[in-house]
Design a protein around this motif. Sequence first.
Motif, mmCIF file in Angstrom:
data_model
loop_
_atom_site.group_PDB
_atom_site.id
_atom_site.type_symbol
_atom_site.label_atom_id
_atom_site.label_comp_id
_atom_site.label_asym_id
_atom_site.label_seq_id
_atom_site.Cartn_x
_atom_site.Cartn_y
_atom_site.Cartn_z
ATOM 1 N N ILE A 67 0.865 -1.181 0.000
ATOM 2 C CA ILE A 67 0.000 0.000 0.000
ATOM 3 C C ILE A 67 0.902 1.232 0.000
ATOM 4 N N CYS A 68 0.875 2.003 -1.079
ATOM 5 C CA CYS A 68 1.618 3.259 -1.144
ATOM 6 C C CYS A 68 0.663 4.389 -0.773
ATOM 7 N N SER A 69 1.009 5.131 0.266
ATOM 8 C CA SER A 69 0.146 6.188 0.782
ATOM 9 C C SER A 69 0.869 7.521 0.648
ATOM 10 N N TRP A 70 0.318 8.429 -0.147
ATOM 11 C CA TRP A 70 0.992 9.686 -0.415
ATOM 12 C C TRP A 70 0.811 10.674 0.728
ATOM 13 N N ASP A 71 1.945 11.214 1.173
ATOM 14 C CA ASP A 71 1.973 12.213 2.239
ATOM 15 C C ASP A 71 1.682 13.576 1.611
ATOM 16 N N GLN A 72 0.397 13.926 1.533
ATOM 17 C CA GLN A 72 -0.008 15.129 0.802
ATOM 18 C C GLN A 72 0.128 16.405 1.625
ATOM 19 N N HIS A 73 0.200 16.275 2.926
ATOM 20 C CA HIS A 73 0.163 17.466 3.784
ATOM 21 C C HIS A 73 1.368 17.543 4.716
ATOM 22 N N GLY A 74 2.455 16.881 4.371
ATOM 23 C CA GLY A 74 3.639 16.933 5.209
ATOM 24 C C GLY A 74 3.484 16.207 6.526
ATOM 25 N N ASN A 75 2.595 15.223 6.588
ATOM 26 C CA ASN A 75 2.368 14.475 7.822
ATOM 27 C C ASN A 75 2.471 12.986 7.499
ATOM 28 N N ALA A 76 3.681 12.435 7.656
ATOM 29 C CA ALA A 76 3.893 11.026 7.323
ATOM 30 C C ALA A 76 3.076 10.112 8.220
ATOM 31 N N ASN A 77 2.827 10.522 9.468
ATOM 32 C CA ASN A 77 2.053 9.681 10.367
ATOM 33 C C ASN A 77 0.609 9.541 9.879
ATOM 34 N N ALA A 78 0.042 10.627 9.357
ATOM 35 C CA ALA A 78 -1.306 10.552 8.789
ATOM 36 C C ALA A 78 -1.318 9.633 7.573
ATOM 37 N N ALA A 79 -0.256 9.701 6.762
ATOM 38 C CA ALA A 79 -0.175 8.822 5.596
ATOM 39 C C ALA A 79 -0.065 7.361 6.028
ATOM 40 N N ARG A 80 0.712 7.111 7.075
ATOM 41 C CA ARG A 80 0.831 5.737 7.580
ATOM 42 C C ARG A 80 -0.520 5.226 8.078
ATOM 43 N N ASN A 81 -1.229 6.047 8.832
ATOM 44 C CA ASN A 81 -2.528 5.627 9.364
ATOM 45 C C ASN A 81 -3.539 5.414 8.244
ATOM 46 N N ALA A 82 -3.495 6.265 7.215
ATOM 47 C CA ALA A 82 -4.402 6.097 6.076
ATOM 48 C C ALA A 82 -4.124 4.778 5.369
ATOM 49 N N GLY A 83 -2.848 4.458 5.202
ATOM 50 C CA GLY A 83 -2.506 3.184 4.584
ATOM 51 C C GLY A 83 -2.952 2.000 5.417
ATOM 52 N N PHE A 84 -2.803 2.123 6.740
ATOM 53 C CA PHE A 84 -3.206 1.034 7.624
ATOM 54 C C PHE A 84 -4.698 0.736 7.498
ATOM 55 N N ARG A 85 -5.497 1.763 7.307
ATOM 56 C CA ARG A 85 -6.949 1.544 7.209
ATOM 57 C C ARG A 85 -7.325 0.710 5.983
ATOM 58 N N LEU A 86 -6.419 0.624 5.009
ATOM 59 C CA LEU A 86 -6.669 -0.217 3.834
ATOM 60 C C LEU A 86 -6.106 -1.626 3.983
ATOM 61 N N ALA A 87 -5.262 -1.824 4.995
ATOM 62 C CA ALA A 87 -4.572 -3.107 5.140
ATOM 63 C C ALA A 87 -5.551 -4.224 5.465
ATOM 64 N N ILE A 88 -5.294 -5.402 4.901
ATOM 65 C CA ILE A 88 -6.193 -6.542 5.113
ATOM 66 C C ILE A 88 -5.496 -7.722 5.785
ATOM 67 N N SER A 89 -4.216 -7.567 6.109
ATOM 68 C CA SER A 89 -3.437 -8.698 6.614
ATOM 69 C C SER A 89 -3.326 -8.682 8.136
ATOM 70 N N PRO A 90 -3.056 -9.828 8.750
ATOM 71 C CA PRO A 90 -2.884 -9.879 10.211
ATOM 72 C C PRO A 90 -1.582 -9.256 10.683
ATOM 73 N N LEU A 91 -0.625 -9.056 9.769
ATOM 74 C CA LEU A 91 0.651 -8.421 10.094
ATOM 75 C C LEU A 91 0.825 -7.195 9.214
ATOM 76 N N VAL A 92 1.416 -6.131 9.787
ATOM 77 C CA VAL A 92 1.657 -4.916 9.012
ATOM 78 C C VAL A 92 3.117 -4.490 9.179
ATOM 79 N N LEU A 93 3.641 -3.860 8.152
ATOM 80 C CA LEU A 93 5.001 -3.336 8.159
ATOM 81 C C LEU A 93 4.973 -1.945 7.541
ATOM 82 N N PHE A 94 5.464 -0.952 8.282
ATOM 83 C CA PHE A 94 5.577 0.403 7.763
ATOM 84 C C PHE A 94 7.007 0.599 7.268
#
Length: 206
Positions: free
Chosen positions: A48-75
């Motif tokens: 999942i590639c999540s674009w940091d549109q507003h200079g907030n990488a943490n928001a981009a990470r959280n947005a990507g996580f909301r799309l994740a479907i797996s039991p394990l995640v890696l940022f």
Amino acid sequence: AWSCPLHCAQIIMPSPSLSIIIPIRQGGDPAPTLTSLARSTFQDFEIICSWDQHGNANAARNAGFRLAISPLVLFSDDDITWKPDALARLVSTLTIHPDAAYAYGAYTMGGRTFCDRPFDGQRLRRGNYISTMSVIRRKAFPGFDESLRRLQDYDLWLTMLGRGHVGVYCGAEIFTTAVRNGITHAPDAMPYEAAQRIVWAKHGIG
């Protein structure tokens, strides 16, 4: 298959066991990360590639996580060169240690090695030694604090520690990265000590 909801792009595998979330900074190029992941000996993942549109990488990470479907995640940052056996090591370490909520490894940057210590909760409260680039059990992930400008990974591990979740060191180097401008090395970056005081205050450490 590709899907592009809002500012995220997703490469979906059938029922993958790992979701890899890559926040991409303005002007960033995830090619180094994607190329190294293509060489991984472990391929049971979605990206999942999540674009940091507003200079907030943490928001981009959280947005990507909301799309994740797996039991394990890696940022993963977008300029990481992963070792071919890194994902296999991290996932197998979690399998061997079912009591751990995440697995991490060492990395090199600028000729120095970081994050090569075994897990110790008391040591963690004194200072961070765990990289954002860790495999986390989805059910234990509390989300990144989007108000923090620096040390979001340290805050994450302390939050998880406060909830009884511990990590485990995989015992090996898992990636390399170059020294570059960004949240850590940019000329206007918040000083490490100032960021650490903010995190400590949040968690009642002083």
